[in-house]
Scaffold this active site. Structure first.
Site, PDB file in Angstrom:
ATOM      1  N   ASP A   1       0.810  -1.222   0.000  1.00 32.52           N
ATOM      2  CA  ASP A   1       0.000   0.000   0.000  1.00 32.52           C
ATOM      3  C   ASP A   1       0.843   1.271   0.000  1.00 32.52           C
ATOM      4  O   ASP A   1       0.427   2.313   0.526  1.00 32.52           O
ATOM      5  CB  ASP A   1      -0.972   0.019   1.191  1.00 32.52           C
ATOM      6  CG  ASP A   1      -1.899  -1.184   1.179  1.00 32.52           C
ATOM      7  OD1 ASP A   1      -2.261  -1.625   0.080  1.00 32.52           O
ATOM      8  OD2 ASP A   1      -2.260  -1.670   2.268  1.00 32.52           O
TER       9      ASP A   1
ATOM     10  N   LYS B   1       2.032   2.082  -5.040  1.00 30.83           N
ATOM     11  CA  LYS B   1       2.614   1.497  -6.268  1.00 30.83           C
ATOM     12  C   LYS B   1       1.724   1.771  -7.475  1.00 30.83           C
ATOM     13  O   LYS B   1       2.205   2.062  -8.563  1.00 30.83           O
ATOM     14  CB  LYS B   1       2.770  -0.027  -6.094  1.00 30.83           C
ATOM     15  CG  LYS B   1       3.708  -0.430  -4.971  1.00 30.83           C
ATOM     16  CD  LYS B   1       3.747  -1.932  -4.781  1.00 30.83           C
ATOM     17  CE  LYS B   1       2.467  -2.523  -4.252  1.00 30.83           C
ATOM     18  NZ  LYS B   1       2.108  -2.142  -2.887  1.00 30.83           N
ATOM     19  N   GLY B   2       0.383   1.647  -7.246  1.00 31.27           N
ATOM     20  CA  GLY B   2      -0.554   1.841  -8.352  1.00 31.27           C
ATOM     21  C   GLY B   2      -0.368   3.195  -8.997  1.00 31.27           C
ATOM     22  O   GLY B   2      -0.250   3.307 -10.223  1.00 31.27           O
TER      23      GLY B   2
ATOM     24  N   GLY C   1      -4.592  -4.341  -3.723  1.00 25.63           N
ATOM     25  CA  GLY C   1      -5.595  -3.333  -4.068  1.00 25.63           C
ATOM     26  C   GLY C   1      -4.865  -2.048  -4.394  1.00 25.63           C
ATOM     27  O   GLY C   1      -4.109  -1.535  -3.562  1.00 25.63           O
ATOM     28  N   HIS C   2      -5.026  -1.581  -5.613  1.00 30.60           N
ATOM     29  CA  HIS C   2      -4.301  -0.374  -6.046  1.00 30.60           C
ATOM     30  C   HIS C   2      -5.313   0.680  -6.458  1.00 30.60           C
ATOM     31  O   HIS C   2      -6.173   0.411  -7.299  1.00 30.60           O
ATOM     32  CB  HIS C   2      -3.380  -0.703  -7.229  1.00 30.60           C
ATOM     33  CG  HIS C   2      -2.446  -1.850  -6.943  1.00 30.60           C
ATOM     34  ND1 HIS C   2      -1.971  -2.688  -7.896  1.00 30.60           N
ATOM     35  CD2 HIS C   2      -1.914  -2.289  -5.782  1.00 30.60           C
ATOM     36  CE1 HIS C   2      -1.189  -3.590  -7.345  1.00 30.60           C
ATOM     37  NE2 HIS C   2      -1.139  -3.371  -6.056  1.00 30.60           N
TER      38      HIS C   2
ATOM     39  N   GLN D   1       2.093  -6.033  -3.092  1.00 30.55           N
ATOM     40  CA  GLN D   1       2.550  -6.128  -1.691  1.00 30.55           C
ATOM     41  C   GLN D   1       3.858  -5.340  -1.507  1.00 30.55           C
ATOM     42  O   GLN D   1       4.048  -4.355  -2.193  1.00 30.55           O
ATOM     43  CB  GLN D   1       2.709  -7.601  -1.271  1.00 30.55           C
ATOM     44  CG  GLN D   1       1.395  -8.383  -1.188  1.00 30.55           C
ATOM     45  CD  GLN D   1       0.903  -8.941  -2.495  1.00 30.55           C
ATOM     46  OE1 GLN D   1       1.660  -9.547  -3.222  1.00 30.55           O
ATOM     47  NE2 GLN D   1      -0.364  -8.752  -2.797  1.00 30.55           N
TER      48      GLN D   1
ATOM     49  N   PRO E   1      -8.943  -0.986   8.589  1.00 28.46           N
ATOM     50  CA  PRO E   1      -8.079   0.165   8.904  1.00 28.46           C
ATOM     51  C   PRO E   1      -6.626  -0.291   8.896  1.00 28.46           C
ATOM     52  O   PRO E   1      -6.305  -1.352   9.428  1.00 28.46           O
ATOM     53  CB  PRO E   1      -8.510   0.573  10.319  1.00 28.46           C
ATOM     54  CG  PRO E   1      -9.403  -0.495  10.817  1.00 28.46           C
ATOM     55  CD  PRO E   1      -9.814  -1.375   9.687  1.00 28.46           C
TER      56      PRO E   1
END
Ligand code: GDP
Ligand code: IMO
Ligand code: MG
Length: 433
Positions: free
Chosen positions: A13, A16-17, A40-41, A228, A308
């Site tokens: 998180d 990267k996206g 998740g990006h 990741q 969270p």
């Protein structure tokens, strides 16, 4: 430099996206390697958001080839939903997607076992805090040489045989974990769904390794997108609180089936602070109000599970470790804006253990629990202009923070991100040049 790998420097998180989306401007092929829908990006382009889990984050650049490497574990329904989501936005309309036939398939029993283990772990205090997306069980099947691959979705008899053989072994495990083994009808439905997904995906599948090798051979720019982060790596991370794949840069070569000699640069992505989702050591974690402030200011809630994220100060020893594990040649610093408004910003610069100062965190869980982070403090800055496009546009304390982190990390910065939008970026070096 025609082949560049992007990796998360810490526990995922890191943004990267966003960075992969930016770098795709200069790429011809973008290859997602490793993991599955645990990732998740979030991409923000002109204020519009797109969340991806499997499709490479270069997807918003029509015409660029988007590849899912053979080292991935793919949930076919998640992928189909994501393709549909992209197509409603006019993306992936030109046959850009190529899914490696050798990638493994996540089936409902992988998710079932992942969830049952997590439920049991919650009772015994040993939960990993996985995303429950079936990642571990799917990689276990792969290592046991019993996995179902994308190519098997086109072979009904083979798929039936593989699923039956897997469930024969897994039914006692499901019962042991307190679950109910699936009925024959349920299994039949799973197989029908997998075959239907296979038919829908067939137009997108192929030999990903040769496709990438040919692109490299032609001198095209190939961007590898890690999921990741380095410290979640199965071999080198904070085991057992890791994911089940190789998240370090070397994983790109393995997943895509290319040799390491092709790689020209490795860009690590790090936040200006740190986050972690799930269990496991996080020595610089901030509890109470200070952690809540970062969580709210940074929108630190999982893009995959909504959990969270745990928040804390930047951990330079952990960053150095990630840089070493992946051979990073440059770093992108993200979310600098989130620290604005703090009177003081702290950074862990080293650890102390048994009277010795360490420049990387100790990896043994007992040692890391005993190690004491040594902090340096920086004066804060009131606001950060989201229109900053040059380091000179930053307030002096923010500039000093960036320059000191760069020096102490020992890796030059190629980019500083000052907001979620594609445009909110200070570009320092082109990784392909
Ligand atoms: P990834 O998994 O590494 O791609 O990162 P995620 O997308 O899961 O999480 C990063 C989050 O931070 C996303 O919501 C991004 O839109 C957001 N983001 C990325 N860069 C910045 C930045 O510089 N500032 C702020 N405020 N948000 C950012
Ligand atoms: P991106 O690509 C953050 C974490 C989970 C858990 C551990 C194992 O968005 O950075 P798994 O489901 O993989 O078996 O969970 O790994 N994890 C991530 N944390 N970002 C991710 O991906 C993650 N993918 C897995 O929270 O601690
Ligand atoms: Mg993420």
């Amino acid at each position: 430099m025609s082949v560049v790998i992007v990796v998360g420097a810490q526990w995922g998180d890191e943004g990267k996206g966003k960075v992969v989306d930016l770098f795709t401007e200069r790429a011809d092929v973008v290859v997602r390697y490793g993991g599955g829908a645990n990732a998740g990006h979030t991409l923000v382009i002109d204020g519009r958001k797109l969340v991806t889990h499997l499709v490479p984050s270069g997807v918003c650049h029509p015409g660029k080839s988007c590849v899912l490497g053979d080292g991935m574990v793919i949930d076919p329904q998640v992928l189909l939903d994501e393709i549909a989501q992209c197509q409603t936005r006019g993306l992936l309309m030109r046959g850009e997607l190529l899914v490696g036939l050798g990638a493994h398939v996540i089936l409902p029993y992988h998710k079932l076992i992942d969830g049952l283990r997590e439920d049991r772990g919650a009772q015994t205090g040993r939960a990993i805090g996985t995303t429950r997306r079936g990642i571990g069980p799917a990689y276990e099947a792969k290592a046991a040489r019993k996995g179902v691959r994308v190519r098997d979705l086109a072979k009904p008899a083979r798929l039936r045989e593989l699923v039956a053989a897997n469930l024969d072994e897994l039914a006692p495990l499901i019962a042991h974990l307190g679950g109910v083994a699936p009925s024959a009808q349920e299994v039949e439905r799973w197989i029908d769904d997998a075959l239907a997904a296979g038919r829908a995906l067939a137009q997108h599948t192929g030999d990903a390794s040769r496709h990438v090798a040919h692109a490299i051979g032609r001198g095209q720019h190939v961007l590898f997108e890690g999921a990741q982060g380095c410290l979640l790596d199965l071999d080198h991370g904070t085991y057992p609180y890791v994911t089940s794949s190789s998240t370090v840069a070397a994983g790109a070569c393995q997943s895509a089936g290319i040799g390491p000699t092709a790689v020209g640069a490795v860009v690590g992505i790090t936040k200006a602070y740190a986050t972690r989702v799930g269990a496991g050591p996080f020595p610089t974690e901030l509890h109470g109000e200070a952690g809540d402030r970062l969580r709210v200011a940074g929108g630190e809630f999982g893009a995959t599970t909504g959990r969270p994220r745990r928040c804390g100060w930047l951990d330079l020893p952990a960053l150095r470790m990630g840089a070493r594990l992946s051979g990073m040649t440059s770093l992108a610093l993200t979310k600098l804006d989130v620290l604005a408004g703090l009177s003081e910003v702290s950074v862990c610069v080293a650890y102390r253990l048994d009277g010795k100062e360490l420049d990387e965190p100790p990896i043994d869980l007992d040692d890391i629990a005993r190690a004491e982070p040594i902090y340096a403090s920086f004066p804060g800055w009131g606001t950060l202009p989201s229109a900053a496009r040059d380091v000179a546009d930053l307030p002096a304390p923010a500039r000093a923070y960036v320059e000191t982190i760069e020096r102490m990390a020992g890796v030059p910065f190629c980019l500083v991100s000052v907001g979620p939008d594609r445009s909110e970026t200070i570009r320092l070096r082109d990784p392909f040049s």
